[in-house]
Design an enzyme around this catalytic site. Sequence first.
Site, PDB file in Angstrom:
ATOM      1  N   HIS A   1      66.594  23.530  27.730  1.00 45.96           N
ATOM      2  CA  HIS A   1      66.151  25.048  28.152  1.00 45.96           C
ATOM      3  C   HIS A   1      64.972  24.730  27.554  1.00 45.96           C
ATOM      4  CE1 HIS A   1      66.896  28.661  27.142  1.00 45.96           C
ATOM      5  NE2 HIS A   1      65.984  28.597  26.791  1.00 45.96           N
ATOM      6  N   GLU A   2      64.344  24.606  26.483  1.00 44.29           N
ATOM      7  CA  GLU A   2      63.086  23.726  25.645  1.00 44.29           C
ATOM      8  C   GLU A   2      61.937  23.077  26.853  1.00 44.29           C
ATOM      9  OE1 GLU A   2      62.226  25.920  23.461  1.00 44.29           O
ATOM     10  OE2 GLU A   2      64.372  26.583  23.167  1.00 44.29           O
TER      11      GLU A   2
ATOM     12  N   HIS B   1      63.330  32.994  30.646  1.00 47.66           N
ATOM     13  CA  HIS B   1      64.982  33.146  30.642  1.00 47.66           C
ATOM     14  C   HIS B   1      65.569  33.584  31.677  1.00 47.66           C
ATOM     15  CE1 HIS B   1      64.974  32.922  25.414  1.00 47.66           C
ATOM     16  NE2 HIS B   1      64.923  31.815  26.006  1.00 47.66           N
ATOM     17  N   CYS B   2      67.040  33.224  31.866  1.00 45.41           N
ATOM     18  CA  CYS B   2      67.632  33.330  33.088  1.00 45.41           C
ATOM     19  C   CYS B   2      68.284  34.357  32.536  1.00 45.41           C
ATOM     20  CB  CYS B   2      68.369  32.463  33.639  1.00 45.41           C
ATOM     21  SG  CYS B   2      68.859  32.460  35.085  1.00 45.41           S
TER      22      CYS B   2
ATOM     23  N   CYS C   1      73.176  29.445  33.266  1.00 45.09           N
ATOM     24  CA  CYS C   1      72.113  28.949  33.764  1.00 45.09           C
ATOM     25  C   CYS C   1      71.622  28.413  32.129  1.00 45.09           C
ATOM     26  CB  CYS C   1      70.900  29.655  34.089  1.00 45.09           C
ATOM     27  SG  CYS C   1      69.643  28.528  34.651  1.00 45.09           S
TER      28      CYS C   1
ATOM     29  N   CYS D   1      66.652  28.847  38.969  1.00 46.24           N
ATOM     30  CA  CYS D   1      65.414  27.774  38.720  1.00 46.24           C
ATOM     31  C   CYS D   1      65.124  26.685  38.440  1.00 46.24           C
ATOM     32  CB  CYS D   1      66.243  27.836  36.793  1.00 46.24           C
ATOM     33  SG  CYS D   1      66.116  29.724  36.175  1.00 46.24           S
TER      34      CYS D   1
HETATM   35 ZN   LIG Z   1      64.525  29.881  25.478  1.00 50.49          ZN
HETATM   36 ZN   LIG Z   2      68.467  30.196  36.001  1.00 49.05          ZN
END
Ligand SMILES: [Zn+2]
Ligand SMILES: [Zn+2]
Length: 178
Positions: free
Chosen positions: A132-133, A142-143, A148, A170
Site C-alpha cells: 500500500h505505502e 486511495h482506491c 484492493c 490500480c
Molecule cells: Zn494510504
Molecule cells: Zn484499486
Amino acid sequence: MRILLVPFEGVEETIIEFLSLSIPSVLPKTSCEVADEHLPIPRNAYNPRRRQYLSTPILREVYGYSLNKNVDRALGVLNVDIYVPGLNFIFGEAQCPGRAAVISLFRLRPEFYGFKADTKLLRLRALKEAVHELGHTLGLRHCSNPRCVMAFSLHIGMTDAKDYNFCQKCRNMIEERL
Ligand SMILES: [Zn+2]
Ligand SMILES: [Zn+2]
C-alpha cells in the site's frame, strides 16, 4: 525499481526477510534489498503526551537514507506506534509520489488486540501495508474498492478485508509507472 527495506530498532529480521521475498512478487519489475543495520528511531519523533511517535521525522530519515544508498525507494519498518496530527494512529505513511515510505508493525500484531501472536497473520498484514505505502510512492491514491491493496485502512478489520494485490484499475496504473 530498486527497493531498500530499512528496519528500525526492535523489528524482527524474519519479517524483513519475508517482505523482501514477497514484495517483488506483488510489484512487477522491482527488486528488494535489506539495509545491513537497524536504524535508531529519531529522538525528536517521540511525543510523551501521546506516547506515540510522529511519523514525519522518521519518514524524513528514511528519505535521507534512500538518497544515501542511491535506491529508487526506501521502506522503513518500525515496531512502535506512529501517528500524524489529526489521526489517532497510522499503519504507515508515504511520500505520494516520492522515494520514501514507512510502516509500523505495532498495530498489525494480533497481540495488540488481545489475540495470541500469529506470525503468518502479522506477515500478511505487513505485506499489505508495505505494498500500500509503496503504491503511494508511485503516485497511487486511495482506491474505493475495499478488496484492493490501495483501499484506506481506518482499522485492522479493513486491513484484513483487503488483499495484498492491486485491483485491475490500480494494477494498470502501477504497470504504467514501473
Ligand atoms: Zn494510504
Ligand atoms: Zn484499486
